[in-house]
Design a protein around this motif. Structure first.
Motif, PDB file in Angstrom:
ATOM      1  N   LEU A 127       0.848  -1.197   0.000  1.00  0.00           N
ATOM      2  CA  LEU A 127       0.000   0.000   0.000  1.00  0.00           C
ATOM      3  C   LEU A 127       0.877   1.237   0.000  1.00  0.00           C
ATOM      4  CD1 LEU A 127      -2.927  -0.518   2.472  1.00  0.00           C
ATOM      5  CD2 LEU A 127      -3.001  -0.395  -0.002  1.00  0.00           C
ATOM      6  N   GLY A 128       1.815   1.272   0.953  1.00  0.00           N
ATOM      7  CA  GLY A 128       2.663   2.441   1.099  1.00  0.00           C
ATOM      8  C   GLY A 128       3.630   2.611  -0.058  1.00  0.00           C
ATOM      9  N   LEU A 129       3.853   1.540  -0.802  1.00  0.00           N
ATOM     10  CA  LEU A 129       4.789   1.605  -1.917  1.00  0.00           C
ATOM     11  C   LEU A 129       4.130   2.173  -3.164  1.00  0.00           C
ATOM     12  CD1 LEU A 129       7.638   0.690  -2.926  1.00  0.00           C
ATOM     13  CD2 LEU A 129       6.555  -1.407  -3.654  1.00  0.00           C
ATOM     14  N   VAL A 130       2.946   1.662  -3.474  1.00  0.00           N
ATOM     15  CA  VAL A 130       2.365   1.922  -4.788  1.00  0.00           C
ATOM     16  C   VAL A 130       1.576   3.225  -4.833  1.00  0.00           C
ATOM     17  CG1 VAL A 130       0.698   1.074  -6.439  1.00  0.00           C
ATOM     18  CG2 VAL A 130       2.286  -0.502  -5.386  1.00  0.00           C
ATOM     19  N   LEU A 131       0.790   3.475  -3.782  1.00  0.00           N
ATOM     20  CA  LEU A 131      -0.175   4.563  -3.933  1.00  0.00           C
ATOM     21  C   LEU A 131       0.422   5.962  -3.952  1.00  0.00           C
ATOM     22  CD1 LEU A 131      -2.846   2.526  -2.290  1.00  0.00           C
ATOM     23  CD2 LEU A 131      -2.998   3.531  -4.543  1.00  0.00           C
ATOM     24  N   PRO A 132       1.532   6.204  -3.230  1.00  0.00           N
ATOM     25  CA  PRO A 132       2.158   7.514  -3.426  1.00  0.00           C
ATOM     26  C   PRO A 132       2.558   7.767  -4.880  1.00  0.00           C
ATOM     27  CG  PRO A 132       2.987   6.516  -1.438  1.00  0.00           C
ATOM     28  CD  PRO A 132       2.138   5.477  -2.113  1.00  0.00           C
ATOM     29  N   HIS A 133       2.951   6.692  -5.590  1.00  0.00           N
ATOM     30  CA  HIS A 133       3.271   6.850  -7.017  1.00  0.00           C
ATOM     31  C   HIS A 133       2.034   7.275  -7.795  1.00  0.00           C
ATOM     32  CE1 HIS A 133       7.369   5.227  -7.312  1.00  0.00           C
ATOM     33  NE2 HIS A 133       7.029   4.558  -6.247  1.00  0.00           N
ATOM     34  N   VAL A 134       0.931   6.578  -7.516  1.00  0.00           N
ATOM     35  CA  VAL A 134      -0.308   6.918  -8.213  1.00  0.00           C
ATOM     36  C   VAL A 134      -0.690   8.358  -7.894  1.00  0.00           C
ATOM     37  CG1 VAL A 134      -2.728   6.314  -8.491  1.00  0.00           C
ATOM     38  CG2 VAL A 134      -1.040   4.520  -8.114  1.00  0.00           C
ATOM     39  N   ALA A 135      -0.550   8.716  -6.623  1.00  0.00           N
ATOM     40  CA  ALA A 135      -0.912  10.071  -6.211  1.00  0.00           C
ATOM     41  C   ALA A 135      -0.050  11.106  -6.924  1.00  0.00           C
ATOM     42  CB  ALA A 135      -0.771  10.214  -4.692  1.00  0.00           C
ATOM     43  N   ARG A 136       1.271  10.850  -6.993  1.00  0.00           N
ATOM     44  CA  ARG A 136       2.147  11.791  -7.683  1.00  0.00           C
ATOM     45  C   ARG A 136       1.800  11.888  -9.159  1.00  0.00           C
ATOM     46  NH1 ARG A 136       6.151  10.194  -4.123  1.00  0.00           N
ATOM     47  NH2 ARG A 136       6.767   8.449  -5.420  1.00  0.00           N
ATOM     48  N   HIS A 137       1.405  10.751  -9.704  1.00  0.00           N
ATOM     49  CA  HIS A 137       1.013  10.744 -11.107  1.00  0.00           C
ATOM     50  C   HIS A 137      -0.195  11.656 -11.327  1.00  0.00           C
ATOM     51  CE1 HIS A 137       0.773   9.053 -15.110  1.00  0.00           C
ATOM     52  NE2 HIS A 137      -0.518   8.838 -14.932  1.00  0.00           N
ATOM     53  N   LEU A 138      -1.089  11.689 -10.350  1.00  0.00           N
ATOM     54  CA  LEU A 138      -2.329  12.464 -10.513  1.00  0.00           C
ATOM     55  C   LEU A 138      -2.151  13.937 -10.195  1.00  0.00           C
ATOM     56  CD1 LEU A 138      -4.930   9.979  -8.986  1.00  0.00           C
ATOM     57  CD2 LEU A 138      -4.704  10.631 -11.377  1.00  0.00           C
ATOM     58  N   VAL A 139      -1.417  14.250  -9.120  1.00  0.00           N
ATOM     59  CA  VAL A 139      -1.383  15.651  -8.680  1.00  0.00           C
ATOM     60  C   VAL A 139       0.011  16.274  -8.727  1.00  0.00           C
ATOM     61  CG1 VAL A 139      -3.409  15.442  -7.229  1.00  0.00           C
ATOM     62  CG2 VAL A 139      -1.162  14.989  -6.264  1.00  0.00           C
ATOM     63  N   GLY A 140       0.989  15.550  -9.269  1.00  0.00           N
ATOM     64  CA  GLY A 140       2.318  16.134  -9.271  1.00  0.00           C
ATOM     65  C   GLY A 140       3.000  15.917  -7.936  1.00  0.00           C
ATOM     66  N   PRO A 141       4.230  16.423  -7.775  1.00  0.00           N
ATOM     67  CA  PRO A 141       5.037  16.041  -6.625  1.00  0.00           C
ATOM     68  C   PRO A 141       4.824  16.872  -5.351  1.00  0.00           C
ATOM     69  CG  PRO A 141       6.339  17.277  -8.178  1.00  0.00           C
ATOM     70  CD  PRO A 141       4.963  17.232  -8.736  1.00  0.00           C
ATOM     71  N   ASP A 142       3.875  17.782  -5.337  1.00  0.00           N
ATOM     72  CA  ASP A 142       3.693  18.609  -4.144  1.00  0.00           C
ATOM     73  C   ASP A 142       3.175  17.759  -2.979  1.00  0.00           C
ATOM     74  OD1 ASP A 142       3.010  20.361  -2.184  1.00  0.00           O
ATOM     75  OD2 ASP A 142       2.220  21.874  -3.549  1.00  0.00           O
ATOM     76  N   GLN A 143       4.001  17.671  -1.914  1.00  0.00           N
ATOM     77  CA  GLN A 143       3.654  16.810  -0.785  1.00  0.00           C
ATOM     78  C   GLN A 143       2.312  17.163  -0.144  1.00  0.00           C
ATOM     79  OE1 GLN A 143       4.685  14.030   0.898  1.00  0.00           O
ATOM     80  NE2 GLN A 143       5.797  13.781  -0.997  1.00  0.00           N
ATOM     81  N   ARG A 144       1.960  18.444  -0.159  1.00  0.00           N
ATOM     82  CA  ARG A 144       0.716  18.836   0.506  1.00  0.00           C
ATOM     83  C   ARG A 144      -0.489  18.213  -0.179  1.00  0.00           C
ATOM     84  NH1 ARG A 144       1.889  25.014   0.028  1.00  0.00           N
ATOM     85  NH2 ARG A 144       2.610  24.147  -1.936  1.00  0.00           N
ATOM     86  N   TRP A 145      -0.326  17.868  -1.466  1.00  0.00           N
ATOM     87  CA  TRP A 145      -1.408  17.166  -2.173  1.00  0.00           C
ATOM     88  C   TRP A 145      -1.182  15.665  -2.194  1.00  0.00           C
ATOM     89  CZ3 TRP A 145      -5.766  19.542  -3.683  1.00  0.00           C
ATOM     90  CH2 TRP A 145      -5.738  20.941  -3.702  1.00  0.00           C
ATOM     91  N   VAL A 146       0.088  15.262  -2.338  1.00  0.00           N
ATOM     92  CA  VAL A 146       0.381  13.829  -2.421  1.00  0.00           C
ATOM     93  C   VAL A 146      -0.063  13.123  -1.146  1.00  0.00           C
ATOM     94  CG1 VAL A 146       2.252  12.136  -2.513  1.00  0.00           C
ATOM     95  CG2 VAL A 146       2.271  14.087  -4.054  1.00  0.00           C
ATOM     96  N   LEU A 147       0.207  13.755  -0.001  1.00  0.00           N
ATOM     97  CA  LEU A 147      -0.079  13.096   1.276  1.00  0.00           C
ATOM     98  C   LEU A 147      -1.559  12.733   1.430  1.00  0.00           C
ATOM     99  CD1 LEU A 147       1.327  12.292   4.044  1.00  0.00           C
ATOM    100  CD2 LEU A 147       0.364  14.425   4.888  1.00  0.00           C
TER     101      LEU A 147
END
Lengths: 379, 344
Positions: free
Chosen positions: B272-292
């Motif tokens: 879970l912790g491995l894959v979904l941050p990638h998906v999140a970055r793919h969707l919203v870019g690398p800004d942590q405030r959105w990725v988190l």
């Protein structure tokens, strides 16, 4: 995270001690020249072997060490035995108990450990050379996990017993390798992508293994769980003949591949020029490596960390940056005999599976290795 | 360097409306998976029945199914998913390592080893005490990995942390196996614990550990902006005025709190912790405030989906931890293949 293919691998980089008289390349010996300096080629029929004097010395010493360690492992333990008694027992003049202790209990175990260690060490060396990454070993990139999945399917789903588990392990290991390479191939083979895909598939297979264990009834599950750790406790003479034949054939094949592999590792920039041939060479090397690790799993279950650590130790012993196949194999054999001796004797009267010992020692070794490398400013 | 290496270039492409849309969409998916989780099982219920039982429970069989059987596991999956999604995003940002995962960096293995020690050697059977072992193990493992990974002169690199984590995981797995095989009773307890699952876990544990989850979440939110600043490299981060030592300690604290609590609740759940941050970055870019937040919501949705499909996947229920691997591993492999390696 990226390791450009032209730079040395972060941990696998050869460590040279400065002003080492046995190392003709000397302190300046980095880069392409370092491999060829001091290497003589010995031609035996169609096979040309690269031979570095220091490597030859290390091989001879390791062979001697393997013999000494093997004999000591038979002699010492909870029950001690003198060398003359061993000779007598081996020539058929021992008491019934001595005969049991040596011929039925300790010797088959030691012989199995030697052969399996050899296979694991060589396999690890092949994969680490191809992936240019110490983490590219079969125990990390899922090949051993795949082999154990095959074994578990045979044990728990098909109910075929431990003999079936061996066949399942070889099939599982090969199938995993085919899938990993099929997925990793894309504009040629990339070591880092190979490791990443192997790690991903390995994690998936680990889950499959857990599922098989959880779904079985507790007795079968515990039996399979024992197999899953890697154990030499039940080793007998039954499989040894088979093991000797397969391991020696594959080891010879691996040694034959060692020179071309070394060139492939060097000729990275011109890999495009060599193109097809390099890829085909890698395929053959991979097939040999997978068979070696799968056979090891088939014989004793997945024993972790030998394939990872043996080539790393071997590199430091020879100081050569080539594949180090023979030294890695011998190091693996020595390591596994020692580990199995510890597994047999350390917690007497109980025994632990050798996979637990190699995991503990190997992990600690890797940790030490990493900190030591980093302190020197590598990686 | 990493997927986070070029935040500026990507930020220009992904505007705030798209990010909001992604977050809202993910939340809607999460809502749907919650309802599905309550609907599906041996007895299929209609969405209407489920919603009615949630708002106004009647004395019907549906009430027993929804409230008695499915609500607990749904809540646990939701909480664990949120926590692991946050921990994964934090870990990847802190280590600038796209492969960072609580499982990969040894935190899960640390928790498992401590719990196994408790079960086998100290005879700890109560879940309420096991969670303290899980916490201690997770914390110890993250400290060890970090010390190993940052020893020496040069600063911590992603490769070092991953290698140190792999080494620790291997050592601890051997230990767990060695202990687990020592007795049949211990083995039987632990083979179920070692497969991450949201069923058969005690919801009362949540009552004990919610403060840790909340604290972990708050710290995570607090460190996110600073994690953006180190995305371009630690030197850049320092130049931008980030106190690196404090940032590392706070982030590690948040990861430990979140992973320890999640593992205490559900056992080790990988991917879970491995894959979904990638998906999140793919969707919203690398800004942590959105990725988190996005990675949290997506993780919870995926874990719920994994648990729900595991119920109907075969005759015997398949644990959520196994389903996440089945769903997560192919996704991970697709990511590795699609991305040019220069970005990994």
């Amino acid at each position: 995270m990226t390791t450009p293919r032209t730079s040395p691998p972060p941990v696998g980089a050869p460590v040279r001690r400065r002003a080492d008289p046995a190392d003709p390349a000397g302190p300046s010996g980095r880069g392409a020249g370092a491999v060829d300096l001091g290497v003589r080629s010995v031609r035996i029929g169609p096979v040309a072997l690269p031979v570095a004097p220091r490597s030859v010395l290390v091989v001879v010493l390791l062979l001697a060490l393997a013999v000494v360690v093997a004999v000591c492992s038979v002699l010492f333990g909870e029950i001690q035995m003198g060398f003359p008694r061993l000779v007598a027992t081996l020539s058929g003049e021992g008491s019934a108990f001595e005969d049991y202790l040596v011929m039925d209990s300790r010797l088959p175990r030691v012989v199995n450990a030697l052969l399996i260690g050899l296979a694991l060490g060589m396999s690890g060396s092949i994969f680490q050379t191809i992936s240019r990454n110490p983490l590219g070993s079969p125990d990390v990139i899922g090949f051993e996990t795949g082999a154990s999945t095959g074994g578990l399917v045979a044990l728990l789903v098909l109910g075929s017993g431990f003999a079936g588990a061996s066949v399942g392990a070889v099939i599982g290991g090969l199938a995993t390798a085919v899938v990993v390479y099929a997925l990793a191939l894309r504009n040629g083979l990339d070591g880092l992508r190979l490791v990443l895909i192997g790690v991903g598939l390995g994690a998936l297979l680990l889950s499959v293994n857990s599922m098989l264990i959880v779904q079985a009834d507790v007795y079968d599950a515990q039996e399979a769980g024992g197999w899953l750790v890697g154990n030499l406790a039940g080793a007998s003479w039954d499989g040894v003949g088979w093991l000797v034949v397969t391991v020696s054939v594959l080891c010879l094949a691996a040694v034959g591949l060692s020179r071309p592999l070394m060139i492939a590792e060097l000729a990275d920039d011109s890999a495009a020029g060599l193109g097809q041939r390099t890829d085909r060479l890698r395929m053959v090397a991979i097939a040999v490596g997978v068979l070696l690790s799968s056979i090891a799993v088939a014989a004793a279950g997945p024993i972790v960390f030998v394939a990872l650590s043996a080539p790393q130790i071997a590199r430091r012993l020879t100081g050569a940056s080539g594949p180090n196949l023979v030294t890695s194999g011998l190091t693996g054999a020595v390591v596994l005999v020692l580990a199995d001796h510890a597994a047999r004797e350390l917690f007497q009267p109980r025994q632990v599976p050798v996979g637990v010992v190699t995991g503990l020692i190997g992990g600690a070794f890797l940790a030490w290795l990493l900190t030591r490398e980093w302190r020197k400013g590598h990686a | 360097m990493t997927a986070l290496a070029s935040p500026r270039a990507e930020q220009r492409r992904i505007g705030t409306p798209r990010r909001v849309a992604a977050l809202v969409g993910a939340a809607a998916v999460l809502g749907m998976t919650v309802v599905l989780s309550l609907m599906i099982g041996n007895e299929w219920l209609s969405p209407g029945t489920v919603l009615r039982e949630l708002v106004d429970p009647g004395a019907t069989p549906a009430r027993d199914i929804v409230r008695g059987l499915r609500l607990d596991r749904t809540v646990i999956a939701l909480v664990v998913g949120l926590a692991l999604g946050a921990a994964g995003a934090l870990m990847q940002a802190l280590t600038r390592n796209p492969l960072a995962d609580p499982g990969l960096l040894g935190v899960n293995a640390g928790a498992a080893a401590a719990v196994v020690t408790g079960i086998a050697l100290l005879d700890v059977t109560s879940a309420g005490i096991q969670i303290w072992f899980a916490f201690a193990g997770a914390a110890a493992a993250s400290v060890i990995v970090y010390v190993l990974g940052s020893g020496g002169r040069a600063s911590t690199t992603p490769v070092r942390l991953a290698l140190a984590g792999a080494a620790l995981t291997a050592v601890l797995s051997s230990y767990v196996n060695g202990v687990a095989l020592s007795s049949q009773a211990a083995f039987d307890t632990m083979r179920f614990w070692l497969v991450g699952s949201v069923v058969g876990r005690e919801i009362s544990v949540l009552g004990t550990i919610w403060p840790f989850l909340v604290a972990g979440g708050l710290v995570a939110a607090f460190v996110s902006p600073a994690l953006n600043a180190i995305a371009l490299g630690e030197d850049t981060g320092r130049a931008l005025g980030v106190n690196l030592g404090r940032l590392r300690i706070l982030t590690a604290l948040a990861i430990t709190l979140l992973c320890g609590a999640a593992t205490a609740l559900a056992g080790p759940i990988a991917f879970l912790g491995l894959v979904l941050p990638h998906v999140a970055r793919h969707l919203v870019g690398p800004d942590q405030r959105w990725v988190l937040p996005l990675s949290m919501v997506l993780s919870a949705a995926l874990l719920l989906l994994a648990d729900t499909t595991g119920r109907i996947a075969s005759e015997r229920e398949v644990e959520a931890g196994i389903m996440t691997a089945f769903i997560g591993a192919p996704l991970f492999i697709v990511l590795v293949r699609r991305r040019r390696l220069a970005h990994l």
